[in-house]
Design an enzyme around this catalytic site. Structure first.
Site, PDB file in Angstrom:
ATOM      1  CB  ALA A 100      29.596 -12.632  -0.004  1.00  0.00           C
ATOM      2  CE  LYS A 101      25.387  -6.846  -6.354  1.00  0.00           C
ATOM      3  NZ  LYS A 101      25.265  -7.780  -7.480  1.00  0.00           N
ATOM      4  CB  THR A 102      32.800 -10.499  -2.828  1.00  0.00           C
ATOM      5  OG1 THR A 102      32.138 -11.227  -1.784  1.00  0.00           O
ATOM      6  CG2 THR A 102      34.175 -10.087  -2.367  1.00  0.00           C
TER       7      THR A 102
ATOM      8  CE1 TYR B 237      29.007  -8.449 -10.291  1.00  0.00           C
ATOM      9  CE2 TYR B 237      29.837  -8.739  -8.065  1.00  0.00           C
ATOM     10  CZ  TYR B 237      28.788  -8.752  -8.960  1.00  0.00           C
ATOM     11  OH  TYR B 237      27.525  -9.086  -8.548  1.00  0.00           O
TER      12      TYR B 237
END
Length: 312
Positions: free
Chosen positions: A160-162, A166
């Site tokens: 998942a690009k959560t 970051y």
């Protein structure tokens, strides 16, 4: 320095367009405090037939998959989100641009047990040319292996690009930049190569392309594009496997891939020159093919991938 919030333009928010300067949210917005949200980075290019979005279907599917994995209920659909991205470009008068569709929780409650939170979707779009500098794609990056590990697969949702992920990337990148490097290379918890701060990594050895298997690294869409081009257009063998740091040191070539970064060669890692310096025949050919493809050029059989270009 101009603030990115102080400009003319339009935001798409939950099905409506609002003026850029009015795109504001409450200080108690849940995602601001706890990082529970997901996003995509999508590129638009000006091609021979006008502006188009590159692989927007894949990006939008990953956004919806990320939201589902995070258990963030969305009532919208992929076609609606794709059309919203097209309209965001049209309303803002953009062709070469970066879009960041983002899913986030609202300000209806605080705490980890908060109930009744609204799920919101916003889409900003702005002009984007070079990710780092015009020279980076030619000269290559100086990279430092990070002391910060990439997440273990059972710590978070690595596919998942959560939003919250970051923080990990920024810690690693900031350490490298403060030490005078351009980028960082992150290892997984077992010490194998994972990815850059926001890019996947490839290396070339004896004419074969290698990239880390998709475990703790993001399943990148540019990564997938490069694998397809290498196999189908260049006839290369591509191995997705575990890679050790010293394999990167001794590679003939190495490069990063990402939607914003595109294809960026790695000049050195931890003070060790990669390959023969500026001689990067495979990287240069992949750069050339990728640039032609995303910009809508049809040479070298690239017309076969026209479905990846979504007209605006």
């Amino acid at each position: 320095m101009e603030s990115i919030s102080d400009r003319d333009g339009w935001f798409w928010l939950n099905g409506e367009f609002i003026p850029w300067r009015e795109a504001k949210t409450h200080l108690l917005t849940h995602t601001l405090h706890y990082g529970m949200g997901c996003f995509e980075g999508v590129r638009a290019y000006d091609g021979p037939n006008g502006a188009h979005l590159f692989r927007v279907e894949a990006h939008t599917r990953r956004l919806l998959d990320s939201a589902h994995s995070l258990d963030m209920g969305l009532e919208t659909t992929a076609p609606v989100l794709i059309e919203a991205q097209c309209e965001a470009l049209r309303r803002n008068g953009l062709t070469n641009a970066y879009l960041k569709p983002t899913v986030y929780f609202g300000a209806e409650g605080m705490g980890l047990r908060a109930q009744g939170l609204s799920t919101n979707v916003m889409i900003p779009a702005w002009y984007l040319d070079h990710y780092i500098s015009a020279d980076a794609a030619e000269q290559g990056l100086r990279v430092l292996t990070s002391s910060w590990s990439r997440h273990h697969v059972n710590i978070s949702l690595c596919r998942a690009k959560t939003n919250g992920h970051y923080v990990n990337s920024m810690l690693a990148l900031n350490t490298a930049v403060k030490a005078g490097f351009d980028e960082t290379l992150m290892l997984d918890p077992e010490g194998y190569v994972a990815e850059g701060s926001a890019e996947n990594i490839f290396l070339v050895r004896d004419g074969v392309l290698h990239t880390p298997e998709v475990t703790s690294c993001l399943q990148g869409i540019t990564r997938d594009t490069v694998i397809v081009l290498a196999r189908e257009r260049l006839g290369m063998t591509v191995h997705e496997r575990r890679i050790t740091r010293d394999e990167v040191y001794t590679a003939d070539e190495a490069f990063f891939t990402g939607t914003a970064a595109e294809i960026l060669p790695i000049r050195e890692l931890d003070g060790r020159q990669i390959g023969r310096g500026g001689e990067r025949p495979v990287t240069r050919e992949i750069q050339r093919l990728y640039r032609s493809l995303v910009r809508g050029e049809r040479d070298n059989g690239l017309a076969a991938y026209r479905d990846w270009l979504h007209p605006v």
